[in-house]
Design a protein around this motif. Structure first.
Motif, PDB file in Angstrom:
ATOM      1  N   ASN A 601     -32.329   9.773  26.073  1.00 30.12           N
ATOM      2  CA  ASN A 601     -31.367  10.767  26.537  1.00 30.12           C
ATOM      3  C   ASN A 601     -30.564  11.273  25.348  1.00 30.12           C
ATOM      4  O   ASN A 601     -30.268  10.507  24.429  1.00 30.12           O
ATOM      5  N   SER A 602     -30.196  12.525  25.370  1.00 34.27           N
ATOM      6  CA  SER A 602     -29.329  13.066  24.320  1.00 34.27           C
ATOM      7  C   SER A 602     -27.876  12.720  24.651  1.00 34.27           C
ATOM      8  O   SER A 602     -27.540  12.430  25.808  1.00 34.27           O
ATOM      9  N   PRO A 603     -26.970  12.752  23.677  1.00 39.12           N
ATOM     10  CA  PRO A 603     -25.546  12.535  23.965  1.00 39.12           C
ATOM     11  C   PRO A 603     -25.004  13.508  25.008  1.00 39.12           C
ATOM     12  O   PRO A 603     -24.139  13.134  25.813  1.00 39.12           O
ATOM     13  N   ASP A 604     -25.530  14.746  25.026  1.00 37.31           N
ATOM     14  CA  ASP A 604     -25.074  15.718  26.026  1.00 37.31           C
ATOM     15  C   ASP A 604     -25.488  15.305  27.432  1.00 37.31           C
ATOM     16  O   ASP A 604     -24.696  15.400  28.383  1.00 37.31           O
ATOM     17  N   GLU A 605     -26.709  14.847  27.594  1.00 36.96           N
ATOM     18  CA  GLU A 605     -27.167  14.398  28.911  1.00 36.96           C
ATOM     19  C   GLU A 605     -26.369  13.190  29.377  1.00 36.96           C
ATOM     20  O   GLU A 605     -25.972  13.110  30.548  1.00 36.96           O
ATOM     21  N   THR A 606     -26.111  12.256  28.471  1.00 37.58           N
ATOM     22  CA  THR A 606     -25.320  11.071  28.831  1.00 37.58           C
ATOM     23  C   THR A 606     -23.929  11.470  29.282  1.00 37.58           C
ATOM     24  O   THR A 606     -23.406  10.944  30.275  1.00 37.58           O
ATOM     25  N   ALA A 607     -23.304  12.404  28.563  1.00 32.30           N
ATOM     26  CA  ALA A 607     -21.961  12.874  28.938  1.00 32.30           C
ATOM     27  C   ALA A 607     -21.979  13.521  30.317  1.00 32.30           C
ATOM     28  O   ALA A 607     -21.057  13.319  31.130  1.00 32.30           O
ATOM     29  N   PHE A 608     -23.025  14.285  30.615  1.00 32.54           N
ATOM     30  CA  PHE A 608     -23.153  14.941  31.920  1.00 32.54           C
ATOM     31  C   PHE A 608     -23.308  13.916  33.037  1.00 32.54           C
ATOM     32  O   PHE A 608     -22.618  13.977  34.064  1.00 32.54           O
ATOM     33  N   TYR A 609     -24.197  12.932  32.846  1.00 34.00           N
ATOM     34  CA  TYR A 609     -24.419  11.909  33.873  1.00 34.00           C
ATOM     35  C   TYR A 609     -23.139  11.119  34.134  1.00 34.00           C
ATOM     36  O   TYR A 609     -22.782  10.847  35.290  1.00 34.00           O
ATOM     37  N   ARG A 610     -22.450  10.725  33.073  1.00 26.22           N
ATOM     38  CA  ARG A 610     -21.232   9.927  33.236  1.00 26.22           C
ATOM     39  C   ARG A 610     -20.117  10.725  33.895  1.00 26.22           C
ATOM     40  O   ARG A 610     -19.313  10.175  34.656  1.00 26.22           O
ATOM     41  N   ASN A 611     -20.053  12.014  33.612  1.00 23.16           N
ATOM     42  CA  ASN A 611     -19.054  12.858  34.262  1.00 23.16           C
ATOM     43  C   ASN A 611     -19.232  12.851  35.774  1.00 23.16           C
ATOM     44  O   ASN A 611     -18.248  12.755  36.536  1.00 23.16           O
ATOM     45  N   LYS A 612     -20.479  12.946  36.228  1.00 26.94           N
ATOM     46  CA  LYS A 612     -20.736  12.972  37.674  1.00 26.94           C
ATOM     47  C   LYS A 612     -20.432  11.616  38.313  1.00 26.94           C
ATOM     48  O   LYS A 612     -19.889  11.554  39.418  1.00 26.94           O
ATOM     49  N   LEU A 613     -20.784  10.530  37.649  1.00 26.28           N
ATOM     50  CA  LEU A 613     -20.491   9.197  38.192  1.00 26.28           C
ATOM     51  C   LEU A 613     -18.990   9.009  38.358  1.00 26.28           C
ATOM     52  O   LEU A 613     -18.539   8.314  39.271  1.00 26.28           O
ATOM     53  N   ASN A 614     -18.213   9.643  37.508  1.00 29.45           N
ATOM     54  CA  ASN A 614     -16.773   9.432  37.499  1.00 29.45           C
ATOM     55  C   ASN A 614     -16.023  10.312  38.488  1.00 29.45           C
ATOM     56  O   ASN A 614     -14.787  10.240  38.555  1.00 29.45           O
ATOM     57  N   ARG A 615     -16.743  11.157  39.261  1.00 24.11           N
ATOM     58  CA  ARG A 615     -16.019  12.023  40.193  1.00 24.11           C
ATOM     59  C   ARG A 615     -16.624  12.095  41.596  1.00 24.11           C
ATOM     60  O   ARG A 615     -15.951  12.553  42.520  1.00 24.11           O
ATOM     61  N   GLU A 616     -17.890  11.663  41.762  1.00 22.04           N
ATOM     62  CA  GLU A 616     -18.522  11.796  43.071  1.00 22.04           C
ATOM     63  C   GLU A 616     -18.157  10.628  43.991  1.00 22.04           C
ATOM     64  O   GLU A 616     -17.606   9.616  43.554  1.00 22.04           O
ATOM     65  N   ASP A 617     -18.475  10.770  45.293  1.00 24.64           N
ATOM     66  CA  ASP A 617     -18.129   9.740  46.272  1.00 24.64           C
ATOM     67  C   ASP A 617     -19.081   8.552  46.185  1.00 24.64           C
ATOM     68  O   ASP A 617     -20.053   8.558  45.423  1.00 24.64           O
ATOM     69  N   VAL A 618     -18.799   7.515  46.971  1.00 26.91           N
ATOM     70  CA  VAL A 618     -19.551   6.264  46.888  1.00 26.91           C
ATOM     71  C   VAL A 618     -21.034   6.472  47.175  1.00 26.91           C
ATOM     72  O   VAL A 618     -21.896   5.975  46.436  1.00 26.91           O
ATOM     73  N   THR A 619     -21.353   7.237  48.219  1.00 24.14           N
ATOM     74  CA  THR A 619     -22.762   7.437  48.585  1.00 24.14           C
ATOM     75  C   THR A 619     -23.525   8.128  47.467  1.00 24.14           C
ATOM     76  O   THR A 619     -24.634   7.715  47.098  1.00 24.14           O
ATOM     77  N   SER A 620     -22.953   9.188  46.901  1.00 23.51           N
ATOM     78  CA  SER A 620     -23.624   9.919  45.822  1.00 23.51           C
ATOM     79  C   SER A 620     -23.780   9.041  44.587  1.00 23.51           C
ATOM     80  O   SER A 620     -24.828   9.051  43.926  1.00 23.51           O
ATOM     81  N   CYS A 621     -22.747   8.262  44.254  1.00 23.84           N
ATOM     82  CA  CYS A 621     -22.822   7.386  43.082  1.00 23.84           C
ATOM     83  C   CYS A 621     -23.883   6.306  43.261  1.00 23.84           C
ATOM     84  O   CYS A 621     -24.571   5.932  42.304  1.00 23.84           O
ATOM     85  N   LEU A 622     -24.023   5.806  44.490  1.00 28.02           N
ATOM     86  CA  LEU A 622     -25.055   4.796  44.747  1.00 28.02           C
ATOM     87  C   LEU A 622     -26.454   5.377  44.549  1.00 28.02           C
ATOM     88  O   LEU A 622     -27.344   4.701  44.036  1.00 28.02           O
ATOM     89  N   ILE A 623     -26.641   6.632  44.941  1.00 23.90           N
ATOM     90  CA  ILE A 623     -27.945   7.273  44.731  1.00 23.90           C
ATOM     91  C   ILE A 623     -28.213   7.423  43.237  1.00 23.90           C
ATOM     92  O   ILE A 623     -29.350   7.269  42.780  1.00 23.90           O
ATOM     93  N   MET A 624     -27.152   7.705  42.454  1.00 21.48           N
ATOM     94  CA  MET A 624     -27.325   7.790  41.000  1.00 21.48           C
ATOM     95  C   MET A 624     -27.733   6.432  40.424  1.00 21.48           C
ATOM     96  O   MET A 624     -28.581   6.355  39.534  1.00 21.48           O
TER      97      MET A 624
END
Length: 771
Positions: A601-624
């Protein structure tokens, strides 16, 4: 009611999930349960029949408390008093509550209304401000697609919303909207970092005196757009209903950056300077008013403040290896610049959305702070001419049943706790307000040292993780029947311009050290997995790297030792209750996930994935963390199957939902039949239906998710199949037993990773270890 039903009911009604739903009654016991006491709170969770009342909330009279009246307070109807369940202060009801009786109760003390929203009256609604910040260093096709999306968005904005346009390439252009017959813009050099005062003077905004939300506004007629602060600011920001035609023409006439790009060079892109100018424009005109800067970038910044890489193509954009070896020439300065911009935006209550579309890294790693601290959207794509970007951008402007945008601005989240608890911190798209007090713990997790946070932008999916500490001493038992309580108070600007206050109060039972089974029965393993994932990502971002995996492993081992049932030094005797049984599996997949494993993964992709984990609800985060896998076959209806290589069969179609990707995988036999076009023959109608079923289900997922996931259609043995093979549990590898080195009928995964079965065997050995 079982605990599982209770947890689901609490989430549906209040938008709250707690790691523990029975709380240890002392500090000592709370350290022994291993997983911290935390809550995942969705401030604006949608629910049917949600009560919205048009009066001010009733507050506790004690100045150090100021909790809101709620269903868990004791009410004395005869004396017209209520007892605060946080500080036990006796409070008199206001005069207009004088008719209160057990039969005539206000909504906020009715049992089912543990969440309630107050619509607070004010003289005039506040305006919403949208500023488009457009990168012109993109090719013609991309620019044309972006212009069409921007023109479409004007029809989705409220007519009274203010809108403006800033473009950038080698230079930064702030466009005037009121010019008839001729386009006029103010030009800033892309290599300079302008102060707010300089931008104010250059744009002739010196006389602008912006109004804060707390200051009175001039009375206006219903449906009339808010009047501009001064004529000078009105040149750059105007209501949509007044500038729609002018702005549409202005956008349609935008051309790619005219500065020539020599062979072997990148375009000179001034992203850092452009964002600084855009923030200064809003800061001068609409501070502390709901505003969004919607930034569209097509590549990395190559000059000026925030520079990510030079314009020489011989110099590659930094990789994770470069970051680890501190071999990034521009990264530290760029991170510092964008973090300062993010703090400025957060201070003024402005949101920064980032739409980055490029086949190469666009520099999101350095820019991520502007979304992380302001609650802005982050979308990462390949091109502005793809459905991923177009549909994601359109869904930003979704509206509710009343026709209001599903977004809120300038929110403040304050947390109240009972005397036995203290607040350690929070993780999410927020910044600290710095509100100290007796309820703030010394130990910090995430953004700590405060009991209140600012969320510049939020929507119905935004979820905040809040961490607590039990401070009650073991020698001071809690009276039987007394409930522990937490209250979340969210004050925000609704997209209609109204100021609203949403209050959610939750209460749980206490249990002492002898009631370990009772405490364990209230464990929410899904919430715990997401809470721990956020903490792990926070640790990883602060440079702890491999230590994060060791910390996760130690935590899991201690949890199994505390709540597992086993004989010492006998792994085969290890048993764990069903409400803990999935947690080790979540940790296994978290350890292998793109949040902690940055390889490939590139640093940009990692930043994008972590951003979503840090704001979505429990169900969405579990799917991630642990993607969902569905199987389609001739043997029966679609069914969920294990995320395991054993689920990959030649005569199956699999649908993988990893939140970021929706993948349809055709087994070898199915792929051969499809290649032979059997589904086009009338005798094979059932095969046609089998091929279509996962496509229909995938479209439903794509239709309801933001941002739109990447859609992948692949066959077994194809290159795109790697997206599935990297996520399944590798129970079948060339090293496992079988006639040809693999299990019968299962696909082999070429990997050195251990399988879940091996992981669990080692976990059992370590958990029962007597040392």
């Amino acid at each position: 009611m079982s605990f599982a039903e209770f947890i689901q009911q609490s989430e549906d009604r209040d938008g709250v999930r707690l790691t523990w739903n029975v709380w240890p009654s002392s500090r000592l016991e709370s350290t022994r349960i291993v997983i911290p006491l935390g809550a995942m709170y969705q401030p604006l969770k949608e629910r049917s029949q949600f009560p919205v009342v048009s009066y001010e909330p009733v507050l506790c009279s004690r100045q150090t408390c100021r909790a809101v009246l709620n269903p868990f307070c004791q009410i004395d109807y005869r004396a017209k008093l209520w007892v605060c369940n946080f500080c036990h202060q006796r409070n008199a009801f206001p005069q207009h509550y004088s008719a209160i009786t057990p039969e005539h109760q206000p909504a906020e003390i009715i049992g089912g209304y543990s969440s309630i929203e107050y619509s607070v009256q004010q003289r005039a609604p506040l305006p919403l401000v949208y500023l488009f910040l457009v990168d012109l260093c993109v090719d013609e096709d991309d620019l044309q697609a972006l212009k069409e999306s921007l023109q479409m968005s004007l029809s989705l904005l409220p007519p009274t919303a203010f809108v403006g346009l800033v473009t950038f390439g080698k230079m930064v252009h702030a466009h005037e909207l009121g010019c008839e017959g001729i386009a006029k813009s103010y030009v800033f050099h892309g290599k300079k970092d302008y102060t707010v005062k300089q931008v104010q003077e250059y744009l002739n905004l010196s006389g602008a005196t912006a109004r804060s939300p707390n200051q009175p506004t001039q009375q206006q007629q219903p449906g009339q757009a808010p009047q501009p602060h001064t004529p000078s600011s009105y040149r750059f920001l105007q209501p949509v209903q007044e500038c729609d035609m002018n702005l549409t023409d202005l956008i349609s006439e935008l051309q790619a950056d005219p500065w020539p790009v020599p062979t072997g060079k990148r375009p000179e892109r001034s992203s850092g300077a452009a964002l600084s100018v855009a923030l200064s424009l809003l800061e001068c005109t609409y501070p502390n008013v709901g505003g969004r800067i919607m930034m569209f970038v097509g590549g990395p910044a190559t000059q000026g403040p925030g520079m990510v890489v030079s314009n020489d193509l011989k110099e590659t954009v930094r990789t994770h290896h470069d970051v680890e070896k501190d071999n990034c020439r521009y990264m530290k300065k760029s991170l510092k610049h964008f973090t300062q911009l993010a703090q400025r935006a957060a201070t003024n209550g402005h949101v920064v959305d980032l739409f980055a579309c490029s086949l190469r890294q666009p520099g999101i790693h350095e820019m991520a702070a502007v979304c992380d601290l302001t609650g802005g959207h982050m979308v990462l794509g390949d091109s502005f001419d793809t459905s991923l970007f177009k549909q994601s951008f359109q869904r930003v402007f979704l509206k509710d049943a009343q026709g209001h945008l599903k977004m809120a601005f300038g929110a403040q989240l304050e947390v109240k706790v009972c005397r036995e608890l203290k607040i350690k911190g929070a993780l999410g798209p927020l910044v600290s307000i710095g509100k100290k007090g007796g309820s703030v713990a010394d130990e910090e997790v995430g953004v700590g040292g405060t009991s209140a946070w600012k969320l510049c932008g939020l929507d119905d999916r935004t979820t905040v993780g809040v961490f607590f500490e039990v401070v009650n001493q073991h020698a001071t038992p809690i009276p039987q029947g007394q409930l522990g309580a937490i209250q979340f108070i969210t004050t925000y600007q609704h997209s209609s311009g109204q100021r609203r206050i949403r209050v959610t109060t939750v209460a749980r039972n206490w249990a002492d050290g002898s009631q370990v089974q009772q405490i364990g029965a209230g464990f929410d393993q899904e919430c715990a997995a997401v809470i721990m994932a956020r903490v792990a990502v926070s640790k990883a971002e602060h440079g702890e790297g491999p230590d994060v995996l060791r910390w996760l492993d130690r935590t899991l081992i201690r949890l199994c030792q505390k709540f597992g049932q086993y004989n010492k030094d006998d792994p085969n005797s290890f048993r764990i209750e069903p409400h803990f049984s999935l947690y080790p599996q979540f940790v296994f997949h978290l350890r292998r996930s793109q949040f902690l494993q940055v390889f490939n993964n590139s640093p940009d992709e990692t930043a994008f994935y972590r951003n979503k984990l840090n704001r979505e609800d429990v169900t969405s985060c579990l799917i991630m963390i642990q993607p969902v896998l569905y199987s389609y076959s001739f043997g029966g209806p679609p069914e969920p199957v294990l995320l395991d290589s054993a689920s990959i069969k030649k005569d199956r179609i699999l649908l993988l939902d990893s939140f970021f990707h929706i993948l349809i995988f055709h087994g070898e036999t199915i792929a051969a039949w499809r290649k032979a076009k059997y589904h086009e023959q009338p005798n094979y109608e059932n095969f046609k239906q089998l091929l279509q079923a996962p496509v229909d289900d995938a479209q439903e997922i794509l239709h309801n998710r933001f941002p739109v996931p990447r859609y992948i259609d692949c066959d077994e043995g194809g290159s795109q199949a790697r997206f599935l093979l990297t996520r399944v549990n590798p129970s079948s590898t060339p090293n496992t037993s079988g006639p040809w080195g693999q299990q019968e009928g299962a696909a082999a995964v070429l990997t050195d990773d251990v399988s879940l079965q091996v992981f669990m065997e080692h976990l059992k050995k370590l958990a029962v270890d007597g040392q």
